[in-house]
Design an enzyme around this catalytic site. Structure first.
Site, PDB file in Angstrom:
ATOM      1  N   ASP A   9       9.646  17.000  10.337  1.00  0.00           N
ATOM      2  CA  ASP A   9       9.249  16.833   8.928  1.00  0.00           C
ATOM      3  C   ASP A   9       7.726  16.876   8.809  1.00  0.00           C
ATOM      4  O   ASP A   9       7.120  16.064   8.116  1.00  0.00           O
ATOM      5  CB  ASP A   9       9.796  15.523   8.361  1.00  0.00           C
ATOM      6  CG  ASP A   9       9.729  15.476   6.829  1.00  0.00           C
ATOM      7  OD1 ASP A   9       9.677  16.558   6.192  1.00  0.00           O
ATOM      8  OD2 ASP A   9       9.732  14.366   6.260  1.00  0.00           O
ATOM      9  N   ILE A  64       0.827  -1.216   0.000  1.00  0.00           N
ATOM     10  CA  ILE A  64       0.000   0.000   0.000  1.00  0.00           C
ATOM     11  C   ILE A  64       0.856   1.259   0.000  1.00  0.00           C
ATOM     12  O   ILE A  64       0.339   2.373  -0.080  1.00  0.00           O
ATOM     13  CB  ILE A  64      -0.968   0.029   1.207  1.00  0.00           C
ATOM     14  CG1 ILE A  64      -0.220  -0.134   2.535  1.00  0.00           C
ATOM     15  CG2 ILE A  64      -2.023  -1.061   1.058  1.00  0.00           C
ATOM     16  CD1 ILE A  64      -1.115  -0.067   3.766  1.00  0.00           C
ATOM     17  N   PHE A  99      13.626   3.006   1.079  1.00  0.00           N
ATOM     18  CA  PHE A  99      14.218   1.970   1.922  1.00  0.00           C
ATOM     19  C   PHE A  99      13.211   0.978   2.490  1.00  0.00           C
ATOM     20  O   PHE A  99      13.600   0.054   3.199  1.00  0.00           O
ATOM     21  CB  PHE A  99      14.975   2.623   3.085  1.00  0.00           C
ATOM     22  CG  PHE A  99      16.057   3.563   2.638  1.00  0.00           C
ATOM     23  CD1 PHE A  99      17.213   3.086   2.042  1.00  0.00           C
ATOM     24  CD2 PHE A  99      15.912   4.932   2.803  1.00  0.00           C
ATOM     25  CE1 PHE A  99      18.210   3.944   1.621  1.00  0.00           C
ATOM     26  CE2 PHE A  99      16.905   5.803   2.388  1.00  0.00           C
ATOM     27  CZ  PHE A  99      18.059   5.312   1.786  1.00  0.00           C
TER      28      PHE A  99
END
Length: 443
Positions: free
Chosen positions: A132, A15, A20
């Site tokens: 972030d 999904i 990585f």
């Protein structure tokens, strides 16, 4: 039929996919709970020297337990892989909602912002700084509640160290002090990112958006931006106080929570008492690499595509309405699109491969899964798309297409172009075929 099982989890389709790691849909066979399973190869982690980063991300997600943060259930390991088992959030990314609607109403924006600030405040109370924050890392559950995800760049406080020094995050959302390489307060930097997010969900576009990075950084450093005409005076005042280029005078979370615009219809989120955090499974995965391996099982009874069960089909749809699988008008998940075909699975794969080659794309194919790579239409960079064929019923196959990398809007231009070349493969349900717009809506 091919079955994949990791410990007590039955693993299904992919999904999500990053550089990585892959994220798989999985189901707990003991209680039927749906989860998202992040799969990382140990060899990749070691090669890129990411052990400490992954260990930190997992530890942080075990520490932060809040209704508006994606919950980490457990961590497992095999001899070759690490499995991070997460809460399965079904509503997609807030980014996708903005792409579809253009901008959100003031009341809806306020509710998401209130939930964001509650969750960020909780993280900061635990000494965790996300670093972030952006709409792509904000998920929505089935009730429309916001959930912060992706703590891969998060920082924990270090004893005796007051400021952070690592420059990280997405440029458009990064605080000016982070760009100066002089040390910064993680809390103030996160608050700046929250202000950019508030602007984006209200405006439908970024306050700082330049293709040239030096120009972008200059505008961020001086907080040079303009408000759309529909922003209310109270909202403008709050955003100005958040997007203050001086972190020392920038409004803090306590100030945001006392702001009149923020407080309208505000109900503080309730969460239970803090649970005792046990990091033994994290230590077992990373510190004692030879111990406590989970079993991996792959049953190959034939070489056909994976069979998708009814439960997985329901999770792809909007609620329990399966028509979203066959009518593209109802599927607003902007990074994962799909179509259905009655052609044999091998015909589907060979046809897509031939069309992809004719479009100048590099093709990497294995069994019933394919990765296509090329240059974006606007020549700004590379993009990658992954396609996988699933059997949903005898002689009925679903092709799941998702963006692996690149810009989301560019991906959808590519997908539309691809579908126009696949008309002979795409099956249109009887209801959809009655529509005049059947051709465009099937993709």
């Amino acid at each position: 039929m091919k079955m994949r099982k990791v410990g007590k989890y039955e693993v299904g389709r992919t999904i999500g996919e990053g550089t990585f790691a892959k994220v798989k849909f999985a189901q707990n066979t003991e209680n039927g709970e749906s989860v998202a399973m992040k799969v990382l190869a140990k060899s990749t982690i070691l090669k890129h020297k990411m052990v400490n980063q992954i260990k930190r991300e997992i530890s942080i997600m075990k520490i932060v337990r809040h209704p508006n943060i994606v919950r980490l259930h457990e961590v497992l390991a095999s001899r070759t892989k690490i499995y991070i088992v997460l809460e399965f959030v079904t509503g997609g990314e807030l980014y996708d909602k903005i792409v579809h609607q253009g901008r959100l109403s003031e009341n809806e924006s306020r509710r998401y912002f209130q939930q964001l600030i509650d969750a960020v405040d909780y993280c900061h109370s635990k000494g965790v700084y996300h670093r972030d924050l952006k709409p792509e890392n904000l998920l929505l559950d089935s009730q429309g509640n916001l959930k912060i995800s992706d703590f891969g760049l998060s920082a924990l406080p270090q004893q005796g160290v007051g400021l952070l020094h690592t420059t990280c995050g997405t440029p458009n959302y990064v605080a000016p002090e982070v760009l100066r390489h002089q040390g910064y307060d993680g809390s103030a930097a996160d608050i700046w990112s929250c202000g950019v997010i508030l602007y984006v969900i209200m405006a439908g576009y970024l306050p700082f958006d330049e293709t040239d990075l030096p120009t972008l950084y200059k505008k961020i450093s001086t907080a040079e931006f303009f408000f759309p005409s529909w922003f209310s005076p109270a909202l403008k005042l709050l955003i100005r106080r958040i997007l203050d280029p001086n972190p020392k005078t920038r409004i803090q979370i306590v100030g945001i929570k006392n702001d009149p615009w923020f407080r309208k219809s505000y109900v503080a989120v309730r969460h239970g008492e803090d649970e005792e955090v046990n990091l033994d499974d994290v230590r077992a995965v990373f510190d004692d690499i030879e111990d406590e391996y989970v079993s991996e099982q792959v049953d190959n009874k034939d070489n056909g595509p994976l069979i998708m069960n009814a439960f997985e089909m329901i999770t792809l749809s909007q609620g329990l309405n399966l028509s979203a699988l066959f009518d593209r008008r109802q599927d607003f998940v902007k990074r994962q699109t799909r179509f259905v075909s009655r052609k044999p699975a091998k015909t589907i794969i060979s046809s897509i491969e031939a069309i992809a080659v004719s479009m100048g794309l590099a093709v990497h194919s294995r069994n019933y899964k394919m990765r296509l790579e090329g240059i974006s239409a606007n020549k700004t960079g590379q993009f990658a798309v992954v396609l996988e064929v699933f059997e949903v019923a005898p002689s009925l196959f679903m092709v799941d297409v998702r963006k692996a990398s690149g810009e989301t809007l560019e991906y959808h231009k590519f997908y539309k172009d691809l579908c126009s070349k696949l008309e002979h493969l795409i099956w249109k349900s009887e209801g959809t075929m009655r529509q005049k717009s059947a051709r465009s809506m099937s993709c």
